[in-house]
Motif scaffolding. Structure first.
Motif, PDB file in Angstrom:
ATOM      1  N   TYR A 194     -16.409 -15.977  22.362  1.00 53.95           N
ATOM      2  CA  TYR A 194     -15.003 -16.220  22.056  1.00 53.95           C
ATOM      3  C   TYR A 194     -14.707 -15.694  20.654  1.00 53.95           C
ATOM      4  CZ  TYR A 194     -14.221 -19.473  25.979  1.00 53.95           C
ATOM      5  OH  TYR A 194     -14.069 -20.040  27.229  1.00 53.95           O
TER       6      TYR A 194
ATOM      7  N   GLN B  73     -11.927 -16.359  17.369  1.00 56.90           N
ATOM      8  CA  GLN B  73     -10.926 -17.290  16.855  1.00 56.90           C
ATOM      9  C   GLN B  73     -10.415 -16.805  15.513  1.00 56.90           C
ATOM     10  OE1 GLN B  73     -12.326 -21.279  15.924  1.00 56.90           O
ATOM     11  NE2 GLN B  73     -10.327 -22.174  16.394  1.00 56.90           N
TER      12      GLN B  73
ATOM     13  N   GLY C  37      -5.862 -20.552  12.459  1.00 56.34           N
ATOM     14  CA  GLY C  37      -4.712 -21.249  13.015  1.00 56.34           C
ATOM     15  C   GLY C  37      -4.527 -21.078  14.516  1.00 56.34           C
ATOM     16  N   GLN C  38      -5.474 -20.407  15.144  1.00 63.43           N
ATOM     17  CA  GLN C  38      -5.393 -20.185  16.591  1.00 63.43           C
ATOM     18  C   GLN C  38      -6.572 -20.856  17.298  1.00 63.43           C
ATOM     19  OE1 GLN C  38      -2.722 -18.358  17.933  1.00 63.43           O
ATOM     20  NE2 GLN C  38      -2.036 -18.476  15.800  1.00 63.43           N
ATOM     21  N   GLY C  39      -6.403 -21.067  18.600  1.00 65.99           N
ATOM     22  CA  GLY C  39      -7.530 -21.542  19.383  1.00 65.99           C
ATOM     23  C   GLY C  39      -8.453 -20.387  19.732  1.00 65.99           C
ATOM     24  N   PRO C  40      -9.671 -20.676  20.155  1.00 65.06           N
ATOM     25  CA  PRO C  40     -10.590 -19.602  20.571  1.00 65.06           C
ATOM     26  C   PRO C  40     -10.025 -18.822  21.760  1.00 65.06           C
ATOM     27  CG  PRO C  40     -11.778 -21.654  20.236  1.00 65.06           C
ATOM     28  CD  PRO C  40     -10.319 -21.991  20.189  1.00 65.06           C
TER      29      PRO C  40
ATOM     30  N   PHE D 235     -11.101 -16.092  24.804  1.00 66.10           N
ATOM     31  CA  PHE D 235     -12.243 -15.621  25.571  1.00 66.10           C
ATOM     32  C   PHE D 235     -12.418 -14.103  25.418  1.00 66.10           C
ATOM     33  CE2 PHE D 235     -15.224 -15.125  28.902  1.00 66.10           C
ATOM     34  CZ  PHE D 235     -14.801 -14.088  29.713  1.00 66.10           C
TER      35      PHE D 235
ATOM     36  N   MET E  65     -13.502 -15.418  13.397  1.00 66.07           N
ATOM     37  CA  MET E  65     -14.727 -16.155  13.678  1.00 66.07           C
ATOM     38  C   MET E  65     -15.132 -15.799  15.103  1.00 66.07           C
ATOM     39  SD  MET E  65     -16.949 -18.627  12.776  1.00 66.07           S
ATOM     40  CE  MET E  65     -16.307 -19.976  11.770  1.00 66.07           C
TER      41      MET E  65
END
Lengths: 111, 112
Positions: free
Chosen positions: B35, B37, B40-43, B45, B89
């Protein structure tokens, strides 16, 4: 396409308060829903997993509920502590496909 | 430590360079996920392996990205000709079922 929304984006509460984090998803055909915790600069830790056939799961001071038909889940944190400060992420599993995450709620618990 | 291990923890590189990240999953897990990231965002895919087979790739995984999982054990994610937009990340997760994923601590990439 499944979309996951979390409200609020950020929350600041005094220590000891009970609080609720909200998660909504657009497609109710989910396999399960999970809540994760993420500390700054770190990976994710799974907190609770709710199967699509379940209504809620509890772990210690945490309780997660799921209303699949309305596309909503809540994470309830009782008697919040400064150590609970983190970002909380909601993710849904559409089935045998990867998790879809929300953007998270950043929680600060003030001592 | 029997958790998911990712190396390096941090990587700083100049635009145009190639980088490679490694993920060592929990030993008995046959599924491995990557994933990405951003702040400020979600992971989001990127790709998924079951044993050594790469079963799914996101449209986010441009032709500059390649992932491998030789022998169904550790996995590598390579980014060629890095761009500033690749700064993020990169998270690896493993599981023995579709249900519960165990995440590593991630590799933080900064492209200057």
């Amino acid at each position: 396409k499944q979309e996951v929304t979390q409200i609020p984006a950020a929350l600041s509460v005094p220590e000891g308060e009970n609080l609720v984090l909200n998660c909504s998803f657009t497609d109710s055909a989910i396999y399960n829903l999970q809540w994760f915790r993420q500390d700054p600069g770190k990976g994710l830790t799974s907190l609770l997993l709710i199967q699509s056939s379940q209504r809620e799961q509890t772990s210690g001071r945490l309780n997660a509920s799921l209303d699949k038909s309305s596309g909503r889940s809540t994470l309830y944190i009782a008697a919040s502590q400064p150590g609970d400060s983190a970002t909380y992420l909601c993710a849904v599993s559409p089935g045998n496909t990867p998790l879809v995450f929300g953007k998270g709620t950043r929680l600060s618990v003030i001592a | 430590d029997t958790g998911v291990s990712q190396n390096p923890r941090h990587k700083i590189t100049k635009r145009g360079q190639n980088v490679t990240f490694r993920c060592d999953p929990i030993s008995e897990h046959n599924r491995l996920y990557w994933y990405r990231q951003t702040l400020g965002q979600g992971p989001e895919f990127l790709t998924y392996f079951q044993n050594e087979a790469q079963l799914e790739k996101s449209r986010l995984l441009s032709d500059r990205f390649s992932a491998e999982r030789p022998k169904g054990s550790f996995s590598t994610l390579e980014i060629q000709r890095t761009e500033q937009g690749d700064s993020a990340m990169y998270l690896c997760a493993s599981s023995s079922s579709p249900e519960k994923l165990f995440f590593g601590s991630g590799t933080q990439l900064s492209v200057l």
